[in-house]
Enzyme design. Structure first.
Site, PDB file in Angstrom:
ATOM      1  N   GLU A   1      44.971 -48.016 102.037  1.00 27.53           N
ATOM      2  CA  GLU A   1      45.791 -47.522 103.151  1.00 27.53           C
ATOM      3  C   GLU A   1      46.427 -46.185 102.778  1.00 27.53           C
ATOM      4  O   GLU A   1      46.931 -46.022 101.665  1.00 27.53           O
ATOM      5  CB  GLU A   1      46.860 -48.566 103.445  1.00 27.53           C
ATOM      6  CG  GLU A   1      47.142 -48.785 104.899  1.00 27.53           C
ATOM      7  CD  GLU A   1      45.989 -49.390 105.674  1.00 27.53           C
ATOM      8  OE1 GLU A   1      45.176 -48.600 106.221  1.00 27.53           O
ATOM      9  OE2 GLU A   1      45.892 -50.616 105.759  1.00 27.53           O
ATOM     10  N   HIS A   2      46.376 -45.255 103.723  1.00 26.65           N
ATOM     11  CA  HIS A   2      46.901 -43.898 103.536  1.00 26.65           C
ATOM     12  C   HIS A   2      46.161 -43.155 102.417  1.00 26.65           C
ATOM     13  O   HIS A   2      46.740 -42.300 101.747  1.00 26.65           O
ATOM     14  CB  HIS A   2      48.418 -43.917 103.282  1.00 26.65           C
ATOM     15  CG  HIS A   2      49.178 -44.315 104.505  1.00 26.65           C
ATOM     16  ND1 HIS A   2      49.506 -43.434 105.501  1.00 26.65           N
ATOM     17  CD2 HIS A   2      49.621 -45.525 104.918  1.00 26.65           C
ATOM     18  CE1 HIS A   2      50.144 -44.072 106.474  1.00 26.65           C
ATOM     19  NE2 HIS A   2      50.216 -45.351 106.139  1.00 26.65           N
TER      20      HIS A   2
ATOM     21  N   GLY B   1      48.284 -50.718 120.116  1.00 26.58           N
ATOM     22  CA  GLY B   1      49.443 -50.469 119.254  1.00 26.58           C
ATOM     23  C   GLY B   1      49.688 -51.564 118.235  1.00 26.58           C
ATOM     24  O   GLY B   1      50.767 -51.659 117.666  1.00 26.58           O
ATOM     25  N   ALA B   2      48.697 -52.423 117.989  1.00 24.50           N
ATOM     26  CA  ALA B   2      48.900 -53.541 117.064  1.00 24.50           C
ATOM     27  C   ALA B   2      48.302 -53.250 115.696  1.00 24.50           C
ATOM     28  O   ALA B   2      48.166 -54.150 114.875  1.00 24.50           O
ATOM     29  CB  ALA B   2      48.309 -54.811 117.651  1.00 24.50           C
TER      30      ALA B   2
ATOM     31  N   LEU C   1      45.218 -52.251 115.071  1.00 26.36           N
ATOM     32  CA  LEU C   1      43.789 -52.581 114.978  1.00 26.36           C
ATOM     33  C   LEU C   1      42.936 -51.422 115.486  1.00 26.36           C
ATOM     34  O   LEU C   1      41.755 -51.590 115.785  1.00 26.36           O
ATOM     35  CB  LEU C   1      43.485 -53.856 115.787  1.00 26.36           C
ATOM     36  CG  LEU C   1      44.221 -55.107 115.299  1.00 26.36           C
ATOM     37  CD1 LEU C   1      43.983 -56.273 116.246  1.00 26.36           C
ATOM     38  CD2 LEU C   1      43.778 -55.474 113.882  1.00 26.36           C
ATOM     39  N   SER C   2      43.549 -50.252 115.584  1.00 28.21           N
ATOM     40  CA  SER C   2      42.831 -49.041 115.963  1.00 28.21           C
ATOM     41  C   SER C   2      42.314 -49.043 117.383  1.00 28.21           C
ATOM     42  O   SER C   2      41.165 -48.670 117.643  1.00 28.21           O
ATOM     43  CB  SER C   2      41.646 -48.821 115.039  1.00 28.21           C
ATOM     44  OG  SER C   2      42.047 -48.060 113.995  1.00 28.21           O
ATOM     45  N   SER C   3      43.166 -49.438 118.304  1.00 25.82           N
ATOM     46  CA  SER C   3      42.764 -49.363 119.710  1.00 25.82           C
ATOM     47  C   SER C   3      42.519 -47.904 120.105  1.00 25.82           C
ATOM     48  O   SER C   3      41.639 -47.628 120.935  1.00 25.82           O
ATOM     49  CB  SER C   3      43.834 -49.990 120.599  1.00 25.82           C
ATOM     50  OG  SER C   3      45.081 -49.395 120.337  1.00 25.82           O
TER      51      SER C   3
ATOM     52  N   GLU D   1      42.797 -36.969 118.501  1.00 24.63           N
ATOM     53  CA  GLU D   1      44.082 -37.528 118.022  1.00 24.63           C
ATOM     54  C   GLU D   1      45.046 -36.416 117.639  1.00 24.63           C
ATOM     55  O   GLU D   1      46.223 -36.471 117.963  1.00 24.63           O
ATOM     56  CB  GLU D   1      43.865 -38.399 116.774  1.00 24.63           C
ATOM     57  CG  GLU D   1      43.063 -39.621 117.015  1.00 24.63           C
ATOM     58  CD  GLU D   1      43.888 -40.896 117.062  1.00 24.63           C
ATOM     59  OE1 GLU D   1      45.119 -40.841 116.870  1.00 24.63           O
ATOM     60  OE2 GLU D   1      43.276 -41.937 117.305  1.00 24.63           O
TER      61      GLU D   1
ATOM     62  N   ASP E   1      39.716 -44.808 110.898  1.00 22.12           N
ATOM     63  CA  ASP E   1      39.520 -45.699 112.043  1.00 22.12           C
ATOM     64  C   ASP E   1      38.212 -45.384 112.760  1.00 22.12           C
ATOM     65  O   ASP E   1      37.460 -46.289 113.137  1.00 22.12           O
ATOM     66  CB  ASP E   1      40.688 -45.559 113.019  1.00 22.12           C
ATOM     67  CG  ASP E   1      42.028 -45.730 112.322  1.00 22.12           C
ATOM     68  OD1 ASP E   1      42.062 -46.370 111.258  1.00 22.12           O
ATOM     69  OD2 ASP E   1      43.031 -45.205 112.836  1.00 22.12           O
TER      70      ASP E   1
HETATM   71  C1  GLA Z   1      46.104 -44.963 110.684  1.00 20.56           C
HETATM   72  C2  GLA Z   1      45.297 -43.678 110.755  1.00 20.56           C
HETATM   73  C3  GLA Z   1      44.215 -43.668 109.662  1.00 20.56           C
HETATM   74  C4  GLA Z   1      44.784 -44.001 108.297  1.00 20.56           C
HETATM   75  C5  GLA Z   1      45.676 -45.243 108.376  1.00 20.56           C
HETATM   76  C6  GLA Z   1      46.411 -45.509 107.097  1.00 20.56           C
HETATM   77  O1  GLA Z   1      45.313 -46.074 111.037  1.00 20.56           O
HETATM   78  O2  GLA Z   1      44.684 -43.552 112.015  1.00 20.56           O
HETATM   79  O3  GLA Z   1      43.567 -42.409 109.665  1.00 20.56           O
HETATM   80  O4  GLA Z   1      45.475 -42.909 107.766  1.00 20.56           O
HETATM   81  O5  GLA Z   1      46.651 -45.137 109.403  1.00 20.56           O
HETATM   82  O6  GLA Z   1      45.515 -45.927 106.123  1.00 20.56           O
END
Ligand code: GLA
Length: 347
Positions: A19-20, A105-106, A108-110, A146, A158
């Site tokens: 993550e990140h 917004g949960a 899960l990359s909507s 984005e 995502d």
């Molecule tokens: C969000 C961003 C991703 C990534 C994550 C963290 O989902 O859209 O690009 O940076 O946060 O891992």
């Protein structure tokens, strides 16, 4: 030959670990899930796009050349149309129906699922199944939507997960090279579930962009292009909070490598321990958790999860948990497993 109708599905994603790391040139291990967004398009002779978001029962309508900004889901539609135009793939007039089963917004990359499904549908309407753009180009175009239209400077995690996902595998993505390698995910009786913290999040308004700036500042001070290239020994020279941010990024990429080894050895217990370590780092070093998220993760561990962590950008969203065989996840948890990546749907 332009088509009269086209439709595409794009899944949401769960990031197992990493993550990140994406915008820092590190490693991540996401998979695409069964839930996603479907966009159905119909060509129209009017030089405008009209769109209907089924879950909100809201509409938008704008002229093809209109470049005025918008908010909420409308920003994604206008952004995809504008970015396709800028790429020399301007869509014609169309009516779009947006549906699906992915909560917004949960975490899960909507957003990525919506961008990708819009992009694939609009390019498919031009004919040739959208073959004018390869999948990496689609991901990059969606990421520009984005940053330019929604104001969130997200990485490519995502979009790549949604576009390259495949059943039964997680994707090892190296963001320094954008190499993607499927890693088989054999659950063998283990269950992966996602639980919503109940806290909505939006990357544009959370501390996400601030974290990104902190990482850029840390990279400048360390003289590296991307933070993941920094030497662990050098990181100690940074002042707080940059030192902790950098420690998270370097540690998280190492955890991805360890998670890949755990999956290859079918050692889900080791994977679960890595989820816990990732969460602790996101909470203490990266500081992107919230009290509601802490309650959610604690609740999952108390319910018997072997490992649990927040997923996504943070400041709300969902937690992921791994349950060993025979231990039942709490009621209401969403079961997740790798599913098909984004694709154009047949007629
Ligand atoms: C969000 C961003 C991703 C990534 C994550 C963290 O989902 O859209 O690009 O940076 O946060 O891992």
């Amino acid at each position: 030959m332009a088509r009269d109708r086209a439709a595409a599905f794009a899944p949401g994603r769960v990031n197992l670990i990493g993550e990140h790391t994406d915008y820092n040139g590190g490693l991540a291990l996401p998979f695409s899930i069964a839930q996603g967004v479907t966009v159905r398009g119909q060509r129209s002779d009017e030089p405008c796009i009209s769109a209907h978001a089924e879950d909100l029962d809201e509409h938008d309508r704008f002229a093809l050349e209109d470049r005025s900004p918008a908010r909420g889901w409308r920003a994604f539609v206008r952004g995809v149309v504008a970015e396709l135009g800028a790429a020399g793939l301007a869509p014609g007039g169309a009516r779009l129906q947006i549906g699906g089963d992915l909560p917004r917004g949960a975490g899960l990359s909507s957003s990525a699922a919506l961008e990708v499904a819009l992009c694939l549908t609009l390019t498919a309407l031009r004919g040739r199944d959208g073959a004018e753009l390869d999948r990496l180009q689609v991901a990059q175009l969606c990421s520009r939507v984005e940053s330019e239209w929604v104001g969130a400077r997200t990485g490519l995690l995502d979009q790549l997960a949604s576009l390259f996902g495949e059943p039964d595998a997680a994707l090892l993505i190296d963001f320094a090279t954008l190499a993607i390698e499927p890693v088989p995910l054999r659950l063998g009786g283990w269950q992966l579930v996602v639980v919503d913290s109940g806290e909505r999040h939006a990357h544009a308004s959370s501390g996400y962009n601030e974290r990104r700036s902190e990482c850029e500042q840390a990279s400048r001070l360390l003289g590296v292009r991307l933070l993941a290239e920094a030497q662990a020994e050098e990181v100690g020279r940074l002042a707080e909070p940059l030192r902790s941010r950098a420690r998270h990024v370097l540690g998280e990429s190492l955890r991805v490598e360890e998670a890949v080894a755990a999956l290859r050895a079918d050692d889900l217990q080791a994977l679960a321990a890595l989820l816990n370590a990732s969460h602790a780092s996101l909470r203490d070093c990266y500081e992107v958790s919230t009290p509601a998220m802490e309650r959610t993760v604690r609740g999952l561990l108390e319910a018997g999860a072997a490992g649990a962590r927040m997923i996504g950008g943070g400041f709300g969203g969902s937690a992921l948990a791994a349950f060993a065989p025979g231990i039942e996840p709490p009621a209401g948890a969403l079961y997740v497993r790798p599913g098909d990546g984004a694709h154009v749907l047949g007629d």
